[in-house]
Design a protein around this motif. Structure first.
Motif, PDB file in Angstrom:
ATOM      1  N   LEU A   1       0.758  -0.607   0.304  1.00 49.07           N
ATOM      2  CA  LEU A   1       0.020  -0.491  -0.198  1.00 49.07           C
ATOM      3  C   LEU A   1       0.667   1.227   0.020  1.00 49.07           C
ATOM      4  O   LEU A   1       0.456   1.734  -0.679  1.00 49.07           O
ATOM      5  N   LEU A   2       1.962   1.140   0.780  1.00 48.13           N
ATOM      6  CA  LEU A   2       2.445   2.632   0.395  1.00 48.13           C
ATOM      7  C   LEU A   2       3.538   2.884  -0.835  1.00 48.13           C
ATOM      8  O   LEU A   2       4.021   3.541  -1.170  1.00 48.13           O
ATOM      9  N   SER A   3       3.915   1.383  -1.628  1.00 47.66           N
ATOM     10  CA  SER A   3       4.979   1.026  -2.379  1.00 47.66           C
ATOM     11  C   SER A   3       3.500   2.551  -3.558  1.00 47.66           C
ATOM     12  O   SER A   3       4.068   2.987  -4.804  1.00 47.66           O
ATOM     13  N   ALA A   4       2.093   1.575  -3.098  1.00 44.45           N
ATOM     14  CA  ALA A   4       1.110   2.482  -4.738  1.00 44.45           C
ATOM     15  C   ALA A   4       0.960   3.603  -3.875  1.00 44.45           C
ATOM     16  O   ALA A   4       0.971   4.418  -5.029  1.00 44.45           O
ATOM     17  N   ALA A   5       1.350   4.450  -2.356  1.00 45.32           N
ATOM     18  CA  ALA A   5       1.225   5.950  -1.844  1.00 45.32           C
ATOM     19  C   ALA A   5       1.963   6.666  -3.202  1.00 45.32           C
ATOM     20  O   ALA A   5       1.748   8.001  -3.956  1.00 45.32           O
ATOM     21  N   VAL A   6       3.491   6.118  -3.034  1.00 45.40           N
ATOM     22  CA  VAL A   6       4.641   6.655  -3.936  1.00 45.40           C
ATOM     23  C   VAL A   6       4.417   7.054  -5.188  1.00 45.40           C
ATOM     24  O   VAL A   6       4.541   7.552  -5.727  1.00 45.40           O
ATOM     25  N   LYS A   7       4.004   5.584  -6.206  1.00 51.12           N
ATOM     26  CA  LYS A   7       3.840   5.289  -7.171  1.00 51.12           C
ATOM     27  C   LYS A   7       2.346   6.450  -8.087  1.00 51.12           C
ATOM     28  O   LYS A   7       2.580   7.134  -8.723  1.00 51.12           O
ATOM     29  N   ASP A   8       1.494   6.313  -7.334  1.00 53.49           N
ATOM     30  CA  ASP A   8       0.619   7.509  -6.964  1.00 53.49           C
ATOM     31  C   ASP A   8       0.194   9.522  -7.182  1.00 53.49           C
ATOM     32  O   ASP A   8       0.148  10.119  -7.111  1.00 53.49           O
ATOM     33  N   GLY A   9       2.108   9.252  -6.155  1.00 49.82           N
ATOM     34  CA  GLY A   9       2.345  10.671  -6.286  1.00 49.82           C
ATOM     35  C   GLY A   9       2.008  11.456  -5.042  1.00 49.82           C
ATOM     36  O   GLY A   9       2.163  12.463  -4.388  1.00 49.82           O
ATOM     37  N   ARG A  10       1.094  10.513  -3.701  1.00 51.10           N
ATOM     38  CA  ARG A  10       0.352  11.012  -2.787  1.00 51.10           C
ATOM     39  C   ARG A  10       1.676  11.790  -1.520  1.00 51.10           C
ATOM     40  O   ARG A  10       1.527  11.477  -0.556  1.00 51.10           O
ATOM     41  N   LEU A  11       3.090  11.373  -1.790  1.00 49.20           N
ATOM     42  CA  LEU A  11       4.341  11.530  -1.378  1.00 49.20           C
ATOM     43  C   LEU A  11       4.791  13.251  -1.909  1.00 49.20           C
ATOM     44  O   LEU A  11       5.512  13.240  -0.789  1.00 49.20           O
ATOM     45  N   GLY A  12       4.072  13.160  -2.160  1.00 43.30           N
ATOM     46  CA  GLY A  12       5.356  15.171  -3.132  1.00 43.30           C
ATOM     47  C   GLY A  12       6.126  14.812  -3.620  1.00 43.30           C
ATOM     48  O   GLY A  12       6.370  13.278  -4.178  1.00 43.30           O
ATOM     49  N   ASP A  13       6.626  15.315  -4.897  1.00 40.57           N
ATOM     50  CA  ASP A  13       7.530  15.056  -5.867  1.00 40.57           C
ATOM     51  C   ASP A  13       8.328  15.020  -5.410  1.00 40.57           C
ATOM     52  O   ASP A  13       9.219  14.029  -6.018  1.00 40.57           O
ATOM     53  N   SER A  14       9.197  15.199  -4.445  1.00 44.46           N
ATOM     54  CA  SER A  14      10.143  14.349  -4.198  1.00 44.46           C
ATOM     55  C   SER A  14       9.924  12.870  -3.674  1.00 44.46           C
ATOM     56  O   SER A  14      10.565  11.995  -4.224  1.00 44.46           O
ATOM     57  N   GLY A  15       9.283  12.760  -3.376  1.00 41.08           N
ATOM     58  CA  GLY A  15       8.759  11.340  -2.870  1.00 41.08           C
ATOM     59  C   GLY A  15       8.833  10.098  -4.036  1.00 41.08           C
ATOM     60  O   GLY A  15       9.227   8.432  -4.028  1.00 41.08           O
TER      61      GLY A  15
END
Length: 133
Positions: free
Chosen positions: A94-108
């Motif tokens: 689920l965290l991987s999906a958040a990274v791929k979807d850009g939910r951790l910001g541009d730096s993520g």
């Protein structure tokens, strides 16, 4: 490789199937400290790996779905032994999906790997570490 870790906690109930689990076959509670470590080879132009606030929000959203729940009744876990190792893998996905979807910001978006660690006690923990899927 740079890393940044955020942490939270959950309380769940669950049981295990299989003789090897002994008394843990009965419903029992577990409290976990959950650590999510994000890794990237470089920082962004502001010298950040990820936005800490965004990482904490995403981790909390994931944990809210299982916090204070009996995992035996969660449909997506049907037929699974919700071991500490299993939960690490689940949260990682689920965290991987958040990274791929850009939910951790541009730096993520530069995050290449995540490690999820669940501490059952100061003496026992499990982790799952892999590239962002």
């Amino acid at each position: 490789m740079f890393s940044l870790t955020v942490a939270d906690h959950i309380m769940v109930a669950h049981s295990f199937r299989g003789e090897g689990f002994g008394p843990a076959q009965r419903v029992h509670g577990a409290t976990f400290v959950v650590e999510a470590e994000f890794r990237a080879p470089r920082l962004d132009e502001a010298n950040l790996l990820v936005d800490i606030a965004a990482a904490r929000v995403e981790l909390r959203k994931i944990l809210d779905a299982i916090d204070y729940r009996n995992l035996d009744t969660v449909p997506e876990f049907a037929g699974q032994n919700t071991s500490t190792e299993f939960l690490c893998h689940h949260i990682h996905g689920l965290l991987s999906a958040a990274v791929k979807d850009g939910r951790l910001g541009d730096s993520g978006r530069k995050v290449e790997a995540i490690k999820v660690l669940l501490r059952e006690s100061p003496l026992a923990w499990a982790a799952y570490e892999a590239p962002v899927a």
